[in-house]
Design a protein around this motif. Structure first.
Motif, PDB file in Angstrom:
ATOM      1  N   ASP A 194       4.842  63.047   4.243  1.00 24.09           N
ATOM      2  CA  ASP A 194       5.504  61.982   4.994  1.00 24.09           C
ATOM      3  C   ASP A 194       5.313  62.180   6.502  1.00 24.09           C
ATOM      4  O   ASP A 194       5.110  61.210   7.247  1.00 24.09           O
ATOM      5  CB  ASP A 194       6.995  61.932   4.661  1.00 24.09           C
ATOM      6  CG  ASP A 194       7.262  61.374   3.271  1.00 24.09           C
ATOM      7  OD1 ASP A 194       6.394  60.663   2.741  1.00 24.09           O
ATOM      8  OD2 ASP A 194       8.344  61.662   2.718  1.00 24.09           O
ATOM      9  N   TRP A 250       1.771  61.038   7.534  1.00 19.74           N
ATOM     10  CA  TRP A 250       1.641  59.584   7.657  1.00 19.74           C
ATOM     11  C   TRP A 250       2.370  59.063   8.892  1.00 19.74           C
ATOM     12  O   TRP A 250       1.898  58.148   9.580  1.00 19.74           O
ATOM     13  CB  TRP A 250       2.172  58.903   6.410  1.00 19.74           C
ATOM     14  CG  TRP A 250       1.308  59.023   5.201  1.00 19.74           C
ATOM     15  CD1 TRP A 250       1.622  59.636   4.018  1.00 19.74           C
ATOM     16  CD2 TRP A 250      -0.024  58.508   5.022  1.00 19.74           C
ATOM     17  NE1 TRP A 250       0.588  59.535   3.133  1.00 19.74           N
ATOM     18  CE2 TRP A 250      -0.432  58.844   3.718  1.00 19.74           C
ATOM     19  CE3 TRP A 250      -0.901  57.803   5.848  1.00 19.74           C
ATOM     20  CZ2 TRP A 250      -1.676  58.497   3.209  1.00 19.74           C
ATOM     21  CZ3 TRP A 250      -2.146  57.448   5.354  1.00 19.74           C
ATOM     22  CH2 TRP A 250      -2.521  57.799   4.050  1.00 19.74           C
ATOM     23  N   ARG A 293       0.658  57.065  12.124  1.00 18.37           N
ATOM     24  CA  ARG A 293       1.105  55.757  12.613  1.00 18.37           C
ATOM     25  C   ARG A 293       1.495  55.821  14.083  1.00 18.37           C
ATOM     26  O   ARG A 293       1.110  54.951  14.886  1.00 18.37           O
ATOM     27  CB  ARG A 293       2.297  55.287  11.779  1.00 18.37           C
ATOM     28  CG  ARG A 293       2.815  53.908  12.194  1.00 18.37           C
ATOM     29  CD  ARG A 293       4.044  53.507  11.407  1.00 18.37           C
ATOM     30  NE  ARG A 293       5.197  54.334  11.738  1.00 18.37           N
ATOM     31  CZ  ARG A 293       5.716  55.275  10.966  1.00 18.37           C
ATOM     32  NH1 ARG A 293       5.184  55.528   9.778  1.00 18.37           N
ATOM     33  NH2 ARG A 293       6.761  55.983  11.353  1.00 18.37           N
ATOM     34  N   GLU A 321      -1.384  52.373   9.678  1.00 11.34           N
ATOM     35  CA  GLU A 321      -0.318  52.498   8.691  1.00 11.34           C
ATOM     36  C   GLU A 321      -0.833  53.203   7.432  1.00 11.34           C
ATOM     37  O   GLU A 321      -2.039  53.344   7.217  1.00 11.34           O
ATOM     38  CB  GLU A 321       0.213  51.114   8.320  1.00 11.34           C
ATOM     39  CG  GLU A 321       0.846  50.354   9.489  1.00 11.34           C
ATOM     40  CD  GLU A 321       2.207  50.904   9.881  1.00 11.34           C
ATOM     41  OE1 GLU A 321       2.768  51.710   9.108  1.00 11.34           O
ATOM     42  OE2 GLU A 321       2.712  50.511  10.959  1.00 11.34           O
ATOM     43  N   ARG A 322       0.114  53.618   6.602  1.00  5.81           N
ATOM     44  CA  ARG A 322      -0.235  54.253   5.330  1.00  5.81           C
ATOM     45  C   ARG A 322      -1.134  53.314   4.514  1.00  5.81           C
ATOM     46  O   ARG A 322      -0.885  52.112   4.446  1.00  5.81           O
ATOM     47  CB  ARG A 322       1.026  54.575   4.540  1.00  5.81           C
ATOM     48  CG  ARG A 322       0.775  55.397   3.282  1.00  5.81           C
ATOM     49  CD  ARG A 322       2.080  55.582   2.505  1.00  5.81           C
ATOM     50  NE  ARG A 322       3.015  56.416   3.245  1.00  5.81           N
ATOM     51  CZ  ARG A 322       3.516  57.555   2.765  1.00  5.81           C
ATOM     52  NH1 ARG A 322       3.183  57.987   1.572  1.00  5.81           N
ATOM     53  NH2 ARG A 322       4.386  58.245   3.489  1.00  5.81           N
TER      54      ARG A 322
END
Length: 223
Positions: free
Chosen positions: A54, A57, A61, A67-68
């Protein structure tokens, strides 16, 4: 006896794709010290309540605006050399991504710039990111030997020459034509033929098969 050393945990992300027929990596220009003005892999420190993926990612960003996305992501390895970061003891959990059709990055608040670089043209990198990138490139090159990951980079239906160009881009050299054809067509579930033929001399067209593993592997050309 001294107490335990204070250690910070960070993440780094080697995002790789194919652009203009060559393997490319997403880099950011650092906007603050250490290494201000130097190019680096996207990354940063874990925040409370985050796991490493997490955090990777989120940093991607925040630093690049990307973005993911769907694509192959896996942990690469942990980098823990005591002197790898001049700010103190920082252990980094690095991830590698290989995915097609990724967007142009836009530098976020934590970066002065962001852009794609051909792997062969990458400048000097901050921290130990040259080592991380070299490990990431080797990982994805090896992935193409024993998986069907290259199929993500062709649009269906496709020809074998189009698929072979994916291997050439990632490996830096094309696989032997005869060996490549035998492996792709002889491995159950690698590709499936379709009824139509292409317009370039009647080359057969294929779609992705259901297989994910290539055994025995399609070995890279020496060198």
């Amino acid at each position: 006896m001294s107490g335990p050393e204070q250690v910070s945990v960070a993440v780094d992300l080697a995002v790789l794709t194919i652009r203009d027929g060559t393997l490319a990596v997403l880099l950011v220009e650092r906007g603050s010290e250490p290494y201000a003005g130097t190019w680096a892999l996207p990354g940063g420190f874990l925040e409370a309540g985050e796991d490493a993926e997490d955090a990777a990612w989120r940093e991607l960003r925040e630093e690049t605006g990307v973005e993911r996305f769907a694509g192959h992501l896996e942990q690469l390895r942990t980098y823990s050399a005591p002197e790898r970061d001049p700010r103190g003891r920082v252990v980094s959990v690095a991830h590698v991504v290989l995915a097609p059709d990724l967007p142009e990055p836009v530098a976020g608040s934590d970066a002065a710039g962001a852009r794609w670089w051909a792997v062969e043209d990458v400048p000097s990198l901050a921290f130990d990111h040259a080592e991380v990138l070299a490990d990431a490139v080797e990982r994805v090159r090896a992935k193409l030997e024993y998986t069907t990951l290259a199929l993500q980079f062709v649009h269906e239906p496709f020809t074998l020459p189009e698929l072979r160009r994916v291997y050439a881009a990632v490996w830096g050299t094309p696989p032997d034509l005869g060996t490549f054809r035998r492996k792709v067509l002889g491995t159950a579930g690698f590709v499936e033929p379709v009824e139509a033929s292409s317009g370039d001399g009647g080359s057969l067209l294929y779609r992705r098969g259901s297989g994910r593993d290539v055994q025995p592997p399609l070995v890279r050309p020496a060198g």
